[in-house]
Structures are given as structure tokens and as C-alpha cells.
Design a protein around this motif. Sequence first.
Motif: not given
Lengths: 507, 441
Positions: A10-11, A13, A45, B155, B158-160, B203-204, B207-211
Motif C-alpha cells: 500500500a505504501l 501503491g 482495500l 491506493i 500509494g499511501i507513502g 501506516e498499517t 491502511l486498515h481504516e481506508l479498508g
Amino acid sequence: MNTPSLTGTALLGTARMAELPPPSHPLLATPWSELAGQESARALLQAAALEKAALHAGAVPITDVATPEPCPEDRLPVAPPGAVQALARILNGDYARNLHEWLTAAIAARVLAPPRILPALLEKGSREKEFRPLIATVSGSRGPWLARRHERWGWALAAGQHDEDSFALDAWETGTTAERIAWLARERRRDPAEAAKTIGESWATESPESREAIAALVATTPDPADIAWLESLALAERRQAIRQSARQALIALPESDYHRRTVLRAGTLLEVRRKGLRKVITLQAPAAFDPLWHADGIKEKPPTGTGEKAWWSRQLIAAVPLDLWSGILGIDAPFSHALDSDWRETILLGWLDAARLPSRPDHLQALLELLVTEDLKKFTAPPDLSAVIREMVAPLPSPLQSDILEAIAPRLEKPTALALLANLQPAVRSRAHPRLHTLLRDGCRDTQSTLTRPDAAALASCIEPSAIPDFLLALSKISDLTASAEEFARTLEFRQTYLPHLTPRND
Amino acid sequence: MLTPDQVTALAPDASSFKAGRDLAVARKWQTLGKDSRALWGLALGSGKNPYQTCVSLDDIAFKCSCPSRKFPCKHALGLLFLGAENASALTEERPPDWVTEWLDARTKREQKVSEMEAAPKKAKDEDAARKRREKRGDRIDGGIDQLEQFLTDTIRGGIGQSEVAAPGHWEALARRLVDAQAPGLAGMVRNLSFLPHSEPGWETQLLHELGSLHLLIAAYRKRESLDPDLRAEVAQRVGWPVEKEEVLARKGIADRWFVATRQITESDRLLTSASWLFALDSGHWALVLNFAALPARPVEPWPLGSVVETELIPYPGVAPDRALPRTDSAPARLPESLPEAPDSIRTLLRRTADTLGRNPWRSRHPFYLAAQPARHAGRPVLVDTTGEALPWKPGTGEEDMLASICAGRAIPLAGEWNGRHLSVLAASNSGSWFSLQAPPP
């Protein structure tokens, strides 16, 4: 790099993702396989939502946690809620000066500070040393128990602790300064000779700070066993505080050389002689500065305005505690005796300096009574009267403070007396101290007074608990209180919120 | 009668608290009195006539003739502190007329309100309401399309990417969702902006909240095919309001409810008072919310630590947490001893897993647990009486305070578990139940 995680992917993309990373747990394998055909961002997601639900629903407890050894149960109860509320306000900064009274009242009532407030109290003790013994007492067994949590609370370990078994055996070798001093205090009670030997052996390797702490401990509880290291090591220290503590200890030990030579010098300096019809304490000023005096802290060069001989004499007198003068001079009441008029100022100033050493209260009072009748304007170096009184009276227990102030009150100007009361806040009992009582009563009613609000609050703290209702009744009859009188009343009311909950118990 | 802690918790702000404390002395009052129903007094103020202050004890309601807009005012607080700490100063035994008149008027008003509630509601203009709903539904659908686009774009890139961590990134989206009349989604998105760099592993978490968010909009789109409870759950989370009448028409849980925690938070000058109530007989939990716009304060009928026998009605949804009291006027009483804490770490985790199995969006899991603080691998944890522990996130000073209260033994604690760490919201000290959020003590 390990197998790519969902987060790692995810980081970066999904635009750069070849395929969905494997599930982080085998249980997720089936739903994971259904994501395969989907558009990559949506698949990731959905995988994240699955992973989160699995992670949170599958949380497992931590099992190998060491819990602290339970604190011994306290036998004394916790202070009642009304009193606790007042303590919380004090620690929040309202009526901060009433902390001392709260703590002493709680100790007299044989109750403890509530555990919820203890951390704040311990912080207070870390910042302000004078509260430590009181705080240690109202903390009960929780004080030492909590003290291990923070280095800055270490004093609570030493202060309340007289429990013989609670020290680590190697406290002296490995402990913090507070723990070592606590260990040493116990060792000195148990076997002073052995303790003195320990100090002598380790002195050379001690830091200046710990030497100072050791000397300060011994100064308050001198023991003949300590003479050897005090004279050979401590008196030769560079730090003035260490030398001063050593001299204070040694002067209390008649077997010491320091005591012998200091008293001898004093005896040749002052003596009682017949002058005409009266016996008078006279002073034989030294002709020259004896180089040996240097080692005993006597300074050669006088401050400007003071003569050399007067300066040396004053210091030689100041080295001898008030309690020894009766013996040295061979008279009962040296401080009410006639003084050599040529050296009157020097003798008085010397005694005032000597009053900094531990002295009996009646000697302090006699010296103060002499001082307040003195016309200080005639002095070449007049001392600040209220500062001197404050300094001499402050170390005494509160009842003695008010007794002494009661005795000298008529000789003091009203504002001076009120300022002293505000500063020292001794307990004034209406019956035992009628003059101070009147002073307070008039002071708080006086509409012209220049009393500051903090001083008014301090004066309100002098009034004995049983007299508070009467004072409040009197104040309630005055329609327009000045700002200081209002502060006075508010402080009395505040004290009234906790004192009735903390009545002394003797069992 | 309330305890000083509970009176402290009623104070609307620090200055009222201090003023109230200063008024808790008999000298500031002309007369003071109490009986079984009320406390009253004439407060000497700057004006010519004293203020008439009265507190009704049954439901902790206040009345004062002073012009203050604070609620309760300092006079009512002073009166309550006096009652809590120095009740003997309240010497009058017979309430004066102005007290009895107010109390009687209150009783009448309450009767009237309940009669009015019982009376059939006027039929609304059904047609107009339906049109409004349709319009709102269209807007929400538009908002959801935007949100999904935003999520998948984020996504894909990337969330980076650095803009993900910029606060404005989520805020702008949240505003668009407010415009789309989906306040629930807006709130969830706004919460995302606090995550970047908040703690290790953020970061995790992000990601989980976005999910979770993605799951919610996917479920919303399929809402017609969901069973009614899940449909109601999803609609509420998106931001469809639930009418009070709709909740009141449902079946409630009658029990003895222990007011275990209370937390007041502020957002955009709106105060939310959230209380977890624990049902002593059935073991249910319910979250009761009260709102007020500053400078007013949420009015709480039941003090923290009290037990109230009443009916709480869960909102529609799946494993719903929020509930509505059938009535505010049920009397609360302070239990003589604290109810026994029923949870262990194990039962809490079990309950959490059950709840998440049915409702993956639930993030706050209440507990009432006997435990004590400790450290594990250098991090704070709470250990229960069986020796099992979970990570704990203590507030400032909380670790020392709880350690001091516990002194190496487990004590009753209440709070929330969010899947990552425990938060303690209330605890017991010497038999008194207090909020960790209230101004110290």
C-alpha cells in the motif's frame, strides 16, 4: 526483504503491484482467493478491511507480565473526602501556603493522603525539600513503594523509612545518594563506630556532593565516633558547606580538639569582671590574628566599616553555641547580664551569629529579649531586626515560635510584628498569646492597614482552629471588608473546610 | 447527595469550578436549607437582593435567579459543594415558597411533557418529507462516488506519497462529504487526518481504516440486498439521521444501569458527552450521548458512578452501542458499594471478537474490569487478576496515579478497548468512582 506485506504494498501503491501479497494469516486464505479477479486497488482495500477485522477480533492477551510486589496495607485510614478536596486545591495552587498545616493536621488526625493525590504530593516534595518528612509520613507505606518509580522521588524511600529490612544490603556500594544517606543514617543509629569507619574509608573516593550530604547528616546528629574523620578530613575540605557542617558537628562534641580550642579562645576573649559596683561581661580583644584561626573558618580581613579586632572577636564568639556561654562565663543568665559598653555591639553581633548553631529555645528567647531592647541605630553595622528574629525563630517548633514572639511583641512595631507573624505563621492560641491575638484581631479589621493580600492570607493561617469561628463571626459583622480582610476571611473559611475533618487523635 | 467528585464533574468550566468552591462557605449565604427533595439558599451577590438558588436532588436540576448563563451557575455549584462537604451548614428545614413553587412547577411540567409525548403526533407532510429524502439520497450517492474515487486513487499512488500525510488532504474531502450530507463518512475521513505519524505503525492503521471505509461504501451500495438491521447500521454510519421517535418505538432494555464512564469532547464548539452505562443484571453495554453547543453544557441527569433503574433503547443496527433513555426523569442513586467488575481481559477480547464478527465497524469496546498497571517490554499495560494483560495508553500522569491507587493490587477500572490499546476513563479510589478526565484531584 521479507514477503511483501499489505502495508508495504500500500505504501508503494497498487500501480506498481504485480499481485496481491499473500494473506498475513492462514485463516484469511479463502476470502483472499475471492479477491484475485478484482481491480487491484479495490482488492487491496478489501484485503485491508479483512486484515483489520481479523487482527482486532483475534487479539490475544499478553501473558508473561511481571506485576509489582503489592505495597503493604496501611493500618491508618485515608483522609475524609472534605479534607481531600482541600488538599487537591492546595496542590493546584490555591492556598498553597496551607500545605504545611494540612499535612500536620492529617498527621495529628492519624490519616493518610489519598493515593490518587500521592504522585502530586511526591512531586511537591521533590521540588520543596522542607515538606519531605511530612509528605513521607502522610504517604504511609505507599510513599516508599512509589518512590522506586522515579529517581526524583528517591527521597521518599529514605525519609519515611525506618524499616530495618527494607534496604538493599549493598545500598552503600550501589545506591543513589538518597539511598546511601538513608542507609548511613540507619547504620549510624545501629553502630556509630562502624559507620564512622565506613565514612573514613570511603571519603577519598566520594564526590564533593556526597561528602556534603554525609557531613550535613552528621551535623544534625553528631557522635563522638565521628571526631576522627571530621577533624582530619572534613575540616580540610575545599567546600565551605562541608567545613561548616563539620564545625557544627564538632562543636557539639566536647571531646573534640576543635571544641576544646574554640571554647578556650572564647574564654580568653570574654570574661565576667567587676567594674565599679557591677559585674560586667568584658571583652579582651586579640592583639593579632592567629594564623591557626584560618583553619577554623575565621576570616582575617574585615568588611569595610568594621575594625579588625571587632571582626575577629565577633567570629570567635560566633563559633560558640549560645548554650555553652553560661559555662564559659560561669554565670546563670549571660544574655541578660550587663555588657562591656565599649564592645557591646561586637558581643551582641557575635551571639546573634552563634544563634545559627543549634541552641536551646530559652537561650534564643533571652538573646532576642536583649536584642529588642537594644537601640540598633547606634550600631555601626546594625542588623535587620526582623530578619534576625525570623532567622532565629524559624527553626523552632511552632508553639515555641509563638511563645517567643508573644514575649517580644510589645517591643516591636505593629507592622514589624505582623510581618513576622505572616512570615513564620506560628500557631497563635488566643489564651496563651493574648498580645498576638489582639494584634491579629486588630490587624485584619484595620481599614487603614497596608497589609498585602498574601500577608493577610498568611496571618489567617496563624489563628488556632478553635478560634476560627469567632474570627469569622466578627468579620461577618463588618459590612465592607477591605481586599486584605476579604482574603483573610477567605483563608479562614478555606481552613475551615478541612480542619473539622482532621481532628487530632491520640490513640 | 452527590460526592465532591461528582459536583466537580458538573462544573461547566474551570472558572465556574473555582467560583463555586469559593461560594461553598456559609458566610456567602443569607439562608441555607435542605430537605429530602432539594437544597436551597439565598446567595449574597453584588446586587441589592440575594439570588435564589435551588437544586432539585431527585434529578440534579438547578435553578438560580442570578443572570449567569453558565449551567449550573457558581451558586448552584457552591450549594452542591456545601451539601457534599458541610451539610450541617444547611440549617433551614422547611423549604420557602419559592422553592416549593419551582419544584411543583417542575413536576407538573414533566407530567405535561409525558402527556404530550403520549398524545398522537400530527401527521407530517409525508410527501414533502419523501422528496427531501430522495434529494438527500442522490447527494449522498454522489459523495460516495467521489469518496471511492479518492480512495482508489490514493491506493494506486500509494499511501507513502507525501500528500497523504498532509492534513489538508483529508480535510478537503471531509468538507465535500459534509456538503454531500454524509456527515458520518465526513467524520470518519476527518479522523484519518490524525493518523499520519501519530505512532509507530500508523501506516498499517491508516491502511486498515481506508479498508474499513471502503467496506462501508461497498455495503451501502448493496444496501437493498442487506437484512434490515445491517441496512440500518450502514445507513447510520454513512450519515442518515435516525429519528428519535423511531428509536422510541423500539423495544428497550430495562435494567439497573451503572454509569461507568463519562467523557466530554469538543468539536466545532459542539460538546458531546458520551457515557457508557453497564447493565448490572443483563450485562449489556449502552452508549448514551448528550450534546450542547458552547457555552452551554450537556445536561446529564445521572451522575458518574450512580445506578439508575430505567429502560435504555438501543438504536437500530447490528450490535448497536448507542442507546436512548426512554425517560430522563428516572432517579439515580449512588450505590453503597461499587458494583463488582465482571470483566477479565479474556472476556473483553471474547466480546470484542463477537461484536466485530457481526459489525466490523465497531471501534470502541467498553470494559469494566479489575486490573492494575504494569510494564511489558517497556510499554504500559493493564494486567487483570488472572495475569493476562493488554497494551494501555495512559494519559498524562495517569500511570503514576493508577499505580498509586492500585499499589500492586487490581482495582475496578472502566474504559474502552479499540483493538490496539486500552484507555481508562474512570476508576475507583477509596470506594469513590471518579472520572480520569475531570480536573484533578
